[in-house]
Design a protein around this motif. Structure first.
Motif, PDB file in Angstrom:
ATOM      1  N   MET A  31       1.470  -7.936   1.192  1.00 25.16           N
ATOM      2  CA  MET A  31       2.327  -6.758   1.318  1.00 25.16           C
ATOM      3  C   MET A  31       2.057  -6.012   2.615  1.00 25.16           C
ATOM      4  O   MET A  31       2.983  -5.491   3.250  1.00 25.16           O
ATOM      5  CB  MET A  31       2.115  -5.831   0.113  1.00 25.16           C
ATOM      6  CG  MET A  31       2.583  -6.418  -1.213  1.00 25.16           C
ATOM      7  SD  MET A  31       4.292  -7.034  -1.137  1.00 25.16           S
ATOM      8  CE  MET A  31       5.176  -5.528  -0.743  1.00 25.16           C
ATOM      9  N   ILE A  32       0.793  -5.951   3.035  1.00 30.15           N
ATOM     10  CA  ILE A  32       0.479  -5.267   4.293  1.00 30.15           C
ATOM     11  C   ILE A  32       1.158  -5.968   5.465  1.00 30.15           C
ATOM     12  O   ILE A  32       1.768  -5.327   6.324  1.00 30.15           O
ATOM     13  CB  ILE A  32      -1.051  -5.217   4.507  1.00 30.15           C
ATOM     14  CG1 ILE A  32      -1.689  -4.267   3.487  1.00 30.15           C
ATOM     15  CG2 ILE A  32      -1.376  -4.754   5.934  1.00 30.15           C
ATOM     16  CD1 ILE A  32      -3.201  -4.283   3.512  1.00 30.15           C
ATOM     17  N   ALA A  33       1.057  -7.300   5.487  1.00 35.70           N
ATOM     18  CA  ALA A  33       1.686  -8.057   6.563  1.00 35.70           C
ATOM     19  C   ALA A  33       3.192  -7.864   6.568  1.00 35.70           C
ATOM     20  O   ALA A  33       3.814  -7.731   7.630  1.00 35.70           O
ATOM     21  CB  ALA A  33       1.338  -9.538   6.426  1.00 35.70           C
ATOM     22  N   LEU A  34       3.804  -7.840   5.390  1.00 36.31           N
ATOM     23  CA  LEU A  34       5.251  -7.664   5.306  1.00 36.31           C
ATOM     24  C   LEU A  34       5.671  -6.294   5.805  1.00 36.31           C
ATOM     25  O   LEU A  34       6.648  -6.165   6.557  1.00 36.31           O
ATOM     26  CB  LEU A  34       5.722  -7.865   3.860  1.00 36.31           C
ATOM     27  CG  LEU A  34       7.227  -7.709   3.632  1.00 36.31           C
ATOM     28  CD1 LEU A  34       7.997  -8.743   4.444  1.00 36.31           C
ATOM     29  CD2 LEU A  34       7.570  -7.850   2.148  1.00 36.31           C
ATOM     30  N   MET A  40       7.970  -3.430  12.657  1.00 35.98           N
ATOM     31  CA  MET A  40       8.149  -3.897  14.033  1.00 35.98           C
ATOM     32  C   MET A  40       9.569  -4.387  14.280  1.00 35.98           C
ATOM     33  O   MET A  40      10.193  -4.068  15.294  1.00 35.98           O
ATOM     34  CB  MET A  40       7.143  -5.011  14.330  1.00 35.98           C
ATOM     35  CG  MET A  40       5.697  -4.562  14.353  1.00 35.98           C
ATOM     36  SD  MET A  40       4.551  -5.957  14.543  1.00 35.98           S
ATOM     37  CE  MET A  40       5.079  -6.620  16.121  1.00 35.98           C
ATOM     38  N   ASN A  41      10.091  -5.153  13.357  1.00 37.92           N
ATOM     39  CA  ASN A  41      11.415  -5.734  13.560  1.00 37.92           C
ATOM     40  C   ASN A  41      12.543  -4.747  13.279  1.00 37.92           C
ATOM     41  O   ASN A  41      13.642  -4.913  13.804  1.00 37.92           O
ATOM     42  CB  ASN A  41      11.574  -6.987  12.703  1.00 37.92           C
ATOM     43  CG  ASN A  41      10.809  -8.166  13.268  1.00 37.92           C
ATOM     44  OD1 ASN A  41      11.237  -8.801  14.212  1.00 37.92           O
ATOM     45  ND2 ASN A  41       9.638  -8.436  12.701  1.00 37.92           N
ATOM     46  N   ALA A  42      12.284  -3.733  12.455  1.00 34.98           N
ATOM     47  CA  ALA A  42      13.283  -2.683  12.251  1.00 34.98           C
ATOM     48  C   ALA A  42      13.509  -1.931  13.559  1.00 34.98           C
ATOM     49  O   ALA A  42      14.645  -1.634  13.940  1.00 34.98           O
ATOM     50  CB  ALA A  42      12.844  -1.730  11.150  1.00 34.98           C
ATOM     51  N   PHE A  45      15.416  -4.225  15.772  1.00 30.85           N
ATOM     52  CA  PHE A  45      16.801  -4.386  15.331  1.00 30.85           C
ATOM     53  C   PHE A  45      17.681  -3.249  15.832  1.00 30.85           C
ATOM     54  O   PHE A  45      18.750  -3.483  16.408  1.00 30.85           O
ATOM     55  CB  PHE A  45      16.839  -4.454  13.808  1.00 30.85           C
ATOM     56  CG  PHE A  45      18.226  -4.491  13.225  1.00 30.85           C
ATOM     57  CD1 PHE A  45      19.019  -5.615  13.363  1.00 30.85           C
ATOM     58  CD2 PHE A  45      18.740  -3.401  12.543  1.00 30.85           C
ATOM     59  CE1 PHE A  45      20.297  -5.664  12.828  1.00 30.85           C
ATOM     60  CE2 PHE A  45      20.011  -3.435  12.007  1.00 30.85           C
ATOM     61  CZ  PHE A  45      20.793  -4.565  12.145  1.00 30.85           C
ATOM     62  N   PHE A  46      17.229  -2.028  15.654  1.00 29.50           N
ATOM     63  CA  PHE A  46      18.059  -0.886  16.027  1.00 29.50           C
ATOM     64  C   PHE A  46      18.074  -0.630  17.533  1.00 29.50           C
ATOM     65  O   PHE A  46      18.892   0.145  18.022  1.00 29.50           O
ATOM     66  CB  PHE A  46      17.593   0.361  15.282  1.00 29.50           C
ATOM     67  CG  PHE A  46      17.947   0.337  13.819  1.00 29.50           C
ATOM     68  CD1 PHE A  46      19.267   0.487  13.409  1.00 29.50           C
ATOM     69  CD2 PHE A  46      16.975   0.134  12.866  1.00 29.50           C
ATOM     70  CE1 PHE A  46      19.605   0.450  12.066  1.00 29.50           C
ATOM     71  CE2 PHE A  46      17.300   0.098  11.508  1.00 29.50           C
ATOM     72  CZ  PHE A  46      18.617   0.256  11.108  1.00 29.50           C
ATOM     73  N   ASN A  47      17.165  -1.266  18.254  1.00 26.23           N
ATOM     74  CA  ASN A  47      17.143  -1.107  19.702  1.00 26.23           C
ATOM     75  C   ASN A  47      17.376  -2.425  20.427  1.00 26.23           C
ATOM     76  O   ASN A  47      17.175  -2.508  21.637  1.00 26.23           O
ATOM     77  CB  ASN A  47      15.797  -0.506  20.144  1.00 26.23           C
ATOM     78  CG  ASN A  47      15.580   0.897  19.621  1.00 26.23           C
ATOM     79  OD1 ASN A  47      16.034   1.866  20.211  1.00 26.23           O
ATOM     80  ND2 ASN A  47      14.877   1.009  18.514  1.00 26.23           N
ATOM     81  N   ALA A 147      13.111 -13.298  11.866  1.00 26.57           N
ATOM     82  CA  ALA A 147      12.005 -12.931  12.746  1.00 26.57           C
ATOM     83  C   ALA A 147      10.965 -12.105  11.999  1.00 26.57           C
ATOM     84  O   ALA A 147       9.758 -12.228  12.248  1.00 26.57           O
ATOM     85  CB  ALA A 147      12.529 -12.161  13.957  1.00 26.57           C
ATOM     86  N   THR A 148      11.417 -11.244  11.080  1.00 29.72           N
ATOM     87  CA  THR A 148      10.493 -10.439  10.286  1.00 29.72           C
ATOM     88  C   THR A 148       9.573 -11.324   9.455  1.00 29.72           C
ATOM     89  O   THR A 148       8.347 -11.153   9.450  1.00 29.72           O
ATOM     90  CB  THR A 148      11.268  -9.491   9.354  1.00 29.72           C
ATOM     91  OG1 THR A 148      12.019  -8.571  10.149  1.00 29.72           O
ATOM     92  CG2 THR A 148      10.316  -8.709   8.452  1.00 29.72           C
ATOM     93  N   LEU A 149      10.161 -12.295   8.758  1.00 32.31           N
ATOM     94  CA  LEU A 149       9.352 -13.179   7.919  1.00 32.31           C
ATOM     95  C   LEU A 149       8.447 -14.072   8.771  1.00 32.31           C
ATOM     96  O   LEU A 149       7.281 -14.300   8.429  1.00 32.31           O
ATOM     97  CB  LEU A 149      10.268 -14.031   7.044  1.00 32.31           C
ATOM     98  CG  LEU A 149      11.052 -13.265   5.970  1.00 32.31           C
ATOM     99  CD1 LEU A 149      12.062 -14.177   5.278  1.00 32.31           C
ATOM    100  CD2 LEU A 149      10.095 -12.671   4.937  1.00 32.31           C
ATOM    101  N   ALA A 150       8.967 -14.568   9.891  1.00 35.43           N
ATOM    102  CA  ALA A 150       8.145 -15.402  10.770  1.00 35.43           C
ATOM    103  C   ALA A 150       6.987 -14.594  11.342  1.00 35.43           C
ATOM    104  O   ALA A 150       5.853 -15.094  11.435  1.00 35.43           O
ATOM    105  CB  ALA A 150       9.004 -15.976  11.896  1.00 35.43           C
ATOM    106  N   GLY A 151       7.258 -13.354  11.710  1.00 37.46           N
ATOM    107  CA  GLY A 151       6.186 -12.497  12.223  1.00 37.46           C
ATOM    108  C   GLY A 151       5.145 -12.195  11.168  1.00 37.46           C
ATOM    109  O   GLY A 151       3.939 -12.152  11.450  1.00 37.46           O
ATOM    110  N   ALA A 152       5.595 -11.995   9.928  1.00 45.20           N
ATOM    111  CA  ALA A 152       4.652 -11.726   8.847  1.00 45.20           C
ATOM    112  C   ALA A 152       3.766 -12.935   8.580  1.00 45.20           C
ATOM    113  O   ALA A 152       2.560 -12.796   8.334  1.00 45.20           O
ATOM    114  CB  ALA A 152       5.414 -11.344   7.583  1.00 45.20           C
ATOM    115  N   VAL A 153       4.347 -14.136   8.636  1.00 44.84           N
ATOM    116  CA  VAL A 153       3.554 -15.352   8.440  1.00 44.84           C
ATOM    117  C   VAL A 153       2.505 -15.482   9.546  1.00 44.84           C
ATOM    118  O   VAL A 153       1.343 -15.823   9.281  1.00 44.84           O
ATOM    119  CB  VAL A 153       4.472 -16.592   8.416  1.00 44.84           C
ATOM    120  CG1 VAL A 153       3.640 -17.873   8.476  1.00 44.84           C
ATOM    121  CG2 VAL A 153       5.340 -16.594   7.166  1.00 44.84           C
TER     122      VAL A 153
END
Length: 324
Positions: A31-34, A40-42, A45-47, A147-153
């Motif tokens: 959960m911490i990694a997620l 980071m990806n939010a 995404f918005f920028n 990218a969010t899931l790949a970054g979390a992995v």
């Protein structure tokens, strides 16, 4: 079919994340990694539109500097039932284009100077339709989730390398846990690239339907892929991580539709578009480039009557534009 493949790939990425997370850090570590990856990806995404456009050296163009391009894009956006996107120009001779923006309301289409000067108007329209398809399909959101899931992995893998796994009672053993820690980021990257390739096929399909001319898109892809081998895109070379956003690989023009490619093989994409061209429901609604009301005073040498945005008119009498 492509949407189903994307869903399956995203489900696989989620399962990979959960499996690695449980083995390496338990529920808490997962959960911490997620949470960190989402944060980071939010932000990205918005920028993303501002970041990508700045990294590619793109500048916004208006209707006064590129009336033909604006007219074409507006008509295509209406056909796609999308708001008119902002248009940007990248100063490079290599023909290429990409779309960005977190939502359709903030959609952006960026084209290179080489695209509008070296391709025919019908081919340019097909490329823009492809980019509008990315906006319509919300591919920016899909790739952000991936990218969010790949970054979390990757974060979990780094956590595992430092702390050696959750405990010695791991169901795959210490060696298995270490192997998964090392291989998981590679697997996540492969899934991320596969999602990117799948979204390109889907954008080809939807874009061909928007412009009504699959063969124009096929012709454009062939030209772009060939020219990318000879004409360097220095902006893309300086930020290779952004290469997957372009309609065709701006870096190497890789020919294989392999695991490590961010773009499908152009020959495969062209073959799929040729098959679409046999569908009368698609071809019958073909996009016809708008006819100009007033002639443009400038022409490109490679495409008669086409005016490259940002160029100065030639001296002498006005000449007819590409649409009349």
């Amino acid at each position: 079919m492509n949407a189903m493949r994307t869903s399956i790939l995203l489900a696989g990425m989620t399962a990979l994340f959960m499996g690695v997370g449980f083995l390496v850090g338990g529920t808490g570590g997962m959960m911490i990694a997620l949470v960190v990856a989402v944060g980071m990806n939010a932000f990205a995404f918005f920028n993303s539109d501002k970041m990508v456009l700045s990294m590619q050296g793109a500048r916004e163009i208006d209707e006064r500097s590129a009336p033909e391009l604006f007219s074409m894009t507006r008509r295509l956006a209406e056909r796609a039932e999308l708001p008119m996107p902002r248009l940007y120009l990248i100063d490079t001779d290599q023909p290429n284009a990409f779309a960005t923006g977190p939502t359709p309301e903030r959609g952006v289409v960026a084209v290179t100077r080489g695209l509008v000067s070296q391709l025919t108007p019908d081919e340019v329209a097909a490329v823009i339709a492809h980019e509008l398809a990315h906006i319509k399909n919300r591919d920016t959101l899909t790739m952000t989730i991936t990218a969010t899931l790949a970054g979390a992995v990757s974060m979990l893998a780094q956590f595992g390398l430092f702390f050696g796994g959750r405990d010695n009672d791991s169901p795959v053993g210490l060696v298995g846990t270490i192997a998964m820690v090392l291989l998981a980021p590679i697997a996540a990257a492969l899934v991320q690239m596969a999602v990117s390739r799948t979204r390109e096929y889907e954008a080809d399909k939807v874009g061909a339907a928007i412009c009504g001319d699959p063969m124009a898109l096929a012709s454009a892809l062939g030209k772009i892929s060939q020219m990318a081998k000879r004409q360097h895109n220095m902006q893309a070379e300086r930020a290779p991580a952004m290469a997957h956003m372009y309609i065709a690989n701006p870096l190497s023009g890789a020919r294989m539709d392999n695991l490590f490619a961010t773009h499908p093989d152009p020959a495969n994409r062209i073959a799929a578009l040729e098959a679409m061209a046999e569908n009368p429901d698609i071809v019958g609604g073909g996009f016809s480039a708008p006819r100009r009301v007033e002639p443009s005073p400038a022409r490109s040498r490679s495409t008669p009557g086409w005016r490259t945005p940002g160029t100065r008119p030639r001296s002498g009498p006005s000449q007819p534009g590409p649409w009349g």
